[in-house]
Scaffold this motif. Structure first.
Motif, PDB file in Angstrom:
ATOM      1  N   SER A 249       0.805  -1.217   0.000  1.00 32.53           N
ATOM      2  CA  SER A 249       0.000   0.000   0.000  1.00 32.53           C
ATOM      3  C   SER A 249       0.846   1.277   0.000  1.00 32.53           C
ATOM      4  N   LYS A 250       2.175   1.138  -0.077  1.00 32.91           N
ATOM      5  CA  LYS A 250       3.061   2.301  -0.034  1.00 32.91           C
ATOM      6  C   LYS A 250       3.632   2.602  -1.411  1.00 32.91           C
ATOM      7  N   THR A 251       3.821   3.882  -1.715  1.00 35.17           N
ATOM      8  CA  THR A 251       4.410   4.320  -2.971  1.00 35.17           C
ATOM      9  C   THR A 251       5.793   4.894  -2.681  1.00 35.17           C
ATOM     10  N   TYR A 252       6.774   4.486  -3.498  1.00 36.37           N
ATOM     11  CA  TYR A 252       8.158   4.920  -3.309  1.00 36.37           C
ATOM     12  C   TYR A 252       8.697   5.522  -4.603  1.00 36.37           C
ATOM     13  N   GLU A 253       9.462   6.601  -4.462  1.00 41.40           N
ATOM     14  CA  GLU A 253      10.213   7.155  -5.580  1.00 41.40           C
ATOM     15  C   GLU A 253      11.654   6.697  -5.406  1.00 41.40           C
ATOM     16  N   LEU A 254      12.172   6.033  -6.421  1.00 42.20           N
ATOM     17  CA  LEU A 254      13.540   5.517  -6.356  1.00 42.20           C
ATOM     18  C   LEU A 254      14.503   6.570  -6.880  1.00 42.20           C
ATOM     19  N   THR A 255      15.563   6.803  -6.120  1.00 42.69           N
ATOM     20  CA  THR A 255      16.575   7.782  -6.491  1.00 42.69           C
ATOM     21  C   THR A 255      17.947   7.117  -6.427  1.00 42.69           C
ATOM     22  N   HIS A 256      18.961   7.831  -6.842  1.00 38.78           N
ATOM     23  CA  HIS A 256      20.329   7.320  -6.789  1.00 38.78           C
ATOM     24  C   HIS A 256      20.644   6.874  -5.358  1.00 38.78           C
ATOM     25  N   GLY A 257      21.045   5.618  -5.220  1.00 40.70           N
ATOM     26  CA  GLY A 257      21.377   5.095  -3.909  1.00 40.70           C
ATOM     27  C   GLY A 257      20.235   4.388  -3.208  1.00 40.70           C
ATOM     28  N   SER A 258      19.070   4.269  -3.873  1.00 41.29           N
ATOM     29  CA  SER A 258      17.956   3.541  -3.270  1.00 41.29           C
ATOM     30  C   SER A 258      18.218   2.045  -3.333  1.00 41.29           C
ATOM     31  N   LEU A 259      17.926   1.363  -2.232  1.00 41.94           N
ATOM     32  CA  LEU A 259      17.988  -0.094  -2.173  1.00 41.94           C
ATOM     33  C   LEU A 259      16.567  -0.585  -1.941  1.00 41.94           C
ATOM     34  N   LEU A 260      16.092  -1.431  -2.840  1.00 40.69           N
ATOM     35  CA  LEU A 260      14.736  -1.938  -2.802  1.00 40.69           C
ATOM     36  C   LEU A 260      14.748  -3.398  -2.387  1.00 40.69           C
ATOM     37  N   THR A 261      13.874  -3.790  -1.469  1.00 39.54           N
ATOM     38  CA  THR A 261      13.741  -5.189  -1.064  1.00 39.54           C
ATOM     39  C   THR A 261      12.261  -5.538  -1.038  1.00 39.54           C
ATOM     40  N   ILE A 262      11.917  -6.651  -1.691  1.00 39.18           N
ATOM     41  CA  ILE A 262      10.532  -7.111  -1.738  1.00 39.18           C
ATOM     42  C   ILE A 262      10.534  -8.627  -1.559  1.00 39.18           C
ATOM     43  N   GLY A 263       9.653  -9.113  -0.726  1.00 37.21           N
ATOM     44  CA  GLY A 263       9.522 -10.548  -0.518  1.00 37.21           C
ATOM     45  C   GLY A 263       8.323 -11.117  -1.257  1.00 37.21           C
ATOM     46  N   PRO A 264       8.198 -12.439  -1.273  1.00 36.46           N
ATOM     47  CA  PRO A 264       7.060 -13.070  -1.948  1.00 36.46           C
ATOM     48  C   PRO A 264       5.750 -12.750  -1.240  1.00 36.46           C
ATOM     49  N   GLY A 265       4.689 -12.739  -2.030  1.00 33.92           N
ATOM     50  CA  GLY A 265       3.367 -12.477  -1.485  1.00 33.92           C
ATOM     51  C   GLY A 265       2.995 -11.017  -1.465  1.00 33.92           C
ATOM     52  N   VAL A 266       3.913 -10.144  -1.853  1.00 29.55           N
ATOM     53  CA  VAL A 266       3.668  -8.704  -1.840  1.00 29.55           C
ATOM     54  C   VAL A 266       3.253  -8.257  -3.242  1.00 29.55           C
ATOM     55  N   THR A 267       2.200  -7.472  -3.338  1.00 36.07           N
ATOM     56  CA  THR A 267       1.749  -6.945  -4.619  1.00 36.07           C
ATOM     57  C   THR A 267       2.532  -5.684  -4.945  1.00 36.07           C
ATOM     58  N   CYS A 268       2.977  -5.589  -6.201  1.00 31.50           N
ATOM     59  CA  CYS A 268       3.784  -4.457  -6.663  1.00 31.50           C
ATOM     60  C   CYS A 268       3.190  -3.888  -7.943  1.00 31.50           C
ATOM     61  N   GLN A 269       3.504  -2.637  -8.202  1.00 31.46           N
ATOM     62  CA  GLN A 269       3.130  -2.036  -9.477  1.00 31.46           C
ATOM     63  C   GLN A 269       4.102  -0.908  -9.793  1.00 31.46           C
ATOM     64  N   TRP A 270       4.747  -1.008 -10.963  1.00 29.63           N
ATOM     65  CA  TRP A 270       5.588   0.087 -11.435  1.00 29.63           C
ATOM     66  C   TRP A 270       4.638   1.166 -11.924  1.00 29.63           C
ATOM     67  N   LEU A 271       4.828   2.399 -11.465  1.00 28.03           N
ATOM     68  CA  LEU A 271       3.919   3.479 -11.804  1.00 28.03           C
ATOM     69  C   LEU A 271       4.407   4.309 -12.984  1.00 28.03           C
ATOM     70  N   ASN A 272       5.531   3.911 -13.557  1.00 25.36           N
ATOM     71  CA  ASN A 272       5.991   4.507 -14.807  1.00 25.36           C
ATOM     72  C   ASN A 272       6.777   3.445 -15.564  1.00 25.36           C
ATOM     73  N   THR A 273       7.083   3.722 -16.808  1.00 21.69           N
ATOM     74  CA  THR A 273       7.809   2.734 -17.611  1.00 21.69           C
ATOM     75  C   THR A 273       9.219   3.200 -17.952  1.00 21.69           C
ATOM     76  N   SER A 274       9.668   4.265 -17.324  1.00 23.98           N
ATOM     77  CA  SER A 274      11.025   4.741 -17.514  1.00 23.98           C
ATOM     78  C   SER A 274      11.791   4.462 -16.223  1.00 23.98           C
ATOM     79  N   PHE A 275      12.794   3.633 -16.321  1.00 25.20           N
ATOM     80  CA  PHE A 275      13.529   3.207 -15.148  1.00 25.20           C
ATOM     81  C   PHE A 275      14.919   3.814 -15.127  1.00 25.20           C
ATOM     82  N   PRO A 276      15.420   4.174 -13.946  1.00 22.08           N
ATOM     83  CA  PRO A 276      16.808   4.606 -13.867  1.00 22.08           C
ATOM     84  C   PRO A 276      17.710   3.387 -14.032  1.00 22.08           C
ATOM     85  N   VAL A 277      18.963   3.636 -14.262  1.00 22.96           N
ATOM     86  CA  VAL A 277      19.922   2.539 -14.336  1.00 22.96           C
ATOM     87  C   VAL A 277      19.886   1.808 -13.003  1.00 22.96           C
ATOM     88  N   ASN A 278      19.859   0.482 -13.066  1.00 24.03           N
ATOM     89  CA  ASN A 278      19.740  -0.300 -11.844  1.00 24.03           C
ATOM     90  C   ASN A 278      20.389  -1.659 -12.004  1.00 24.03           C
TER      91      ASN A 278
END
Length: 151
Positions: free
Chosen positions: A66-95
């Motif tokens: 239920s949370k929305t995150y903006e990813l910036t330089h230096g962001s570390l993302l962690t997601i486990g199984p069972g969690v629903t996700c949605q990319w809110l744009n189709t332009s991704f930074p280098v990752n």
């Protein structure tokens, strides 16, 4: 390949591996900016795997649970199984993003090991901003994983 739009049946990791034409049974996938953009996934989906992502640029927005995150330089993302996700744009930074099933470590950890890590649990903080030293250490880890994947 036609994408299934139903969030409870679409497995992004299987989809990415099939798009790459990967025929191996390796339980992990190293995703890049290009592979995420090419997947073109804009609908919500449930994770059936673990995700660890390191972001080098700005501009990606993701909803995790239920949370929305903006990813910036230096962001570390962690997601486990069972969690629903949605990319809110189709332009991704280098990752660098590692996607894996828990059987990757089945011989080294008990089956409940990953469930004990809070940052993979639903409703926990799924994105943190790393300080420079932590960011450099994670970059080294992903560089090592890339070398191992190429051998």
């Amino acid at each position: 390949m036609e994408l299934r739009k139903h969030s409870t049946s679409f497995d992004l990791l299987k989809h990415l591996k099939s798009q790459k034409g990967e025929r191996t049974a390796a339980p992990y996938y190293l995703a890049s900016k290009e592979s995420l953009e090419n997947a073109g996934i804009t609908h919500a989906f449930k994770n059936y795997f673990y995700t660890i992502g390191l972001y080098y640029g700005d501009g990606a927005v993701i909803r995790i649970g239920s949370k929305t995150y903006e990813l910036t330089h230096g962001s570390l993302l962690t997601i486990g199984p069972g969690v629903t996700c949605q990319w809110l744009n189709t332009s991704f930074p280098v990752n660098d993003t590692l996607l894996f099933y828990d059987d990757l470590f089945v011989n080294n950890f008990g089956s409940s090991f990953f469930y004990s890590l809070e940052f993979f649990c639903p409703d926990e903080q799924s994105v943190i901003h790393l300080v420079d030293k932590q960011f450099e250490e994670m970059q080294q880890l992903f560089s090592t994983l890339q070398v191992v994947a190429e051998t």
